[in-house]
Design an enzyme around this catalytic site. Structure first.
Site, short mmCIF file in Angstrom:
data_model
loop_
_atom_site.label_atom_id
_atom_site.label_comp_id
_atom_site.label_asym_id
_atom_site.label_seq_id
_atom_site.Cartn_x
_atom_site.Cartn_y
_atom_site.Cartn_z
N ARG A 18 0.87 -1.25 0.12
CA ARG A 18 -0.03 0.05 -0.12
C ARG A 18 0.90 1.12 -0.03
NH1 ARG A 18 -3.27 -2.92 -1.52
NH2 ARG A 18 -5.34 -3.06 -0.94
N GLU B 184 -4.24 7.08 -5.49
CA GLU B 184 -4.59 6.36 -6.87
C GLU B 184 -5.99 6.67 -7.60
OE1 GLU B 184 -3.74 2.24 -6.01
OE2 GLU B 184 -1.66 2.41 -5.42
N HIS C 102 -0.39 -0.21 -9.84
CA HIS C 102 -0.77 -1.26 -8.91
C HIS C 102 -1.49 -2.10 -9.55
CE1 HIS C 102 -2.68 -1.06 -4.69
NE2 HIS C 102 -2.39 -2.48 -5.04
#
Length: 309
Positions: free
Chosen positions: A230, A259, A278
């Site tokens: 994260r 994000e 990601h």
């Protein structure tokens, strides 16, 4: 009991849909807002929510009085208000380990890209340069890799690092029965001894910004940082400053504090940073595994709820 399940996404693996054949599936789309979700919850009163994208907040739960379970399509539950869920008697479950292989492989790819300057050399070659006489890469065999988090992903990555001949040290207060090649140490030891650090832990209020100016200063000069967990685990401004000063040799990052990454983010164009959006857990196999895991988990909870009635 309600017969509807809302998915915070636009699709779900067919294998998962087969398991949920008795339920009506409502897709919220790839970027559902809180307002979107509250409206859907009021309209359909779901018994379960499968979380792929976005957050699940208290107002969404309040809009769905029949809600019994929130099932994460993956392992990280930091996007779910777990305190609010507990207060309302709603179970939160996760498909732990479903994407372990995919994320561990991404972490390895980023580590190798950093150590071997893969992206920079590729760019230089395409521009017509031949840097053999000027370039030296880092050899990972014999180096120390420090892992923060020794769950399914961390241990999968540890096995890969061990196969490369690396010394593996790790910190995880909840890990038990570790393999012989993983040496359990304190966080301070990881900062001090690791030639490369890879983050594999969930984001909590306690570890937010754990890699910051103070902890980066404790690291070996020229350390490699890899994060497939994260983004909030890292103080991004401190990491950037450490990279520019040479304290951090390179960083391989698959997750970020905000994000999607906005245009003009200071990481963009930073030559020592290898970035990916990601996607560590985004493979076909992981997509199926996470969908099936999320479906099975919520069905187990609903079965218990039915039995208790």
């Amino acid at each position: 009991m309600s017969n509807t399940i809302i998915v915070t996404g636009a699709d779900l693996a067919q294998q998962a849909l087969d398991l949920l054949a008795g339920y009506e599936i409502i897709y919220a789309g790839k970027a559902p807002t809180e307002e979107d979700m509250v409206a859907l919850c009021k309209q359909y009163d779901p018994v379960a929510i499968i979380v792929r994208y976005g957050k699940v907040s208290a107002p969404m739960m309040d809009a769905a009085p029949s809600l019994k379970v929130i099932s994460k399509h993956g392992s990280g539950t930091d996007t779910i208000d777990k305190v609010a869920a507990k207060e309302r008697g709603i179970e939160v479950v996760a498909a732990v380990g479903a994407n372990a292989a995919a994320v561990a492989e991404q972490a390895l790819a980023l580590l190798l890209a950093c150590a071997k300057s893969v992206v920079t050399l590729d760019s230089r070659m395409h521009a017509g340069h031949w840097d053999k006489a000027a370039h030296k890469s880092m050899e990972l065999g014999g180096r120390t890799i420090g892992l923060v988090g020794l769950g399914a992903i961390g241990l999968r990555f540890a096995r890969m690092a061990d196969a490369l001949g690396m010394r593996v040290i790790g910190f995880d207060p909840f890990a038990k029965n570790l393999p012989d090649y993983v040496h359990s140490v304190s966080l301070e030891t990881i900062w001090r001894d690791a030639d490369a650090i890879s983050l594999h832990c969930p984001l909590t209020d306690e570890n937010r910004g754990m890699l910051n100016a103070a902890t980066l200063a404790q690291c070996k000069r020229g350390v490699i940082v890899v994060n497939t967990a994260r983004g909030g685990l890292i103080d991004e401004a401190a990491l950037l400053e450490a990279a520019r000063s040479g304290q951090v040799m390179s960083a391989g990052l698959d997750s970020f504090a905000v994000e999607p990454m906005a245009a003009g983010h200071p990481f963009q164009g930073e030559k020592s940073f290898v970035l990916s959006p990601h996607i560590g857990g985004v493979t076909h196999d992981a997509y199926v595994n996470m969908g099936v895991g999320a479906a099975k988990n919520l069905l187990q909870v609903l079965l218990r709820c039915t039995a208790a009635v």
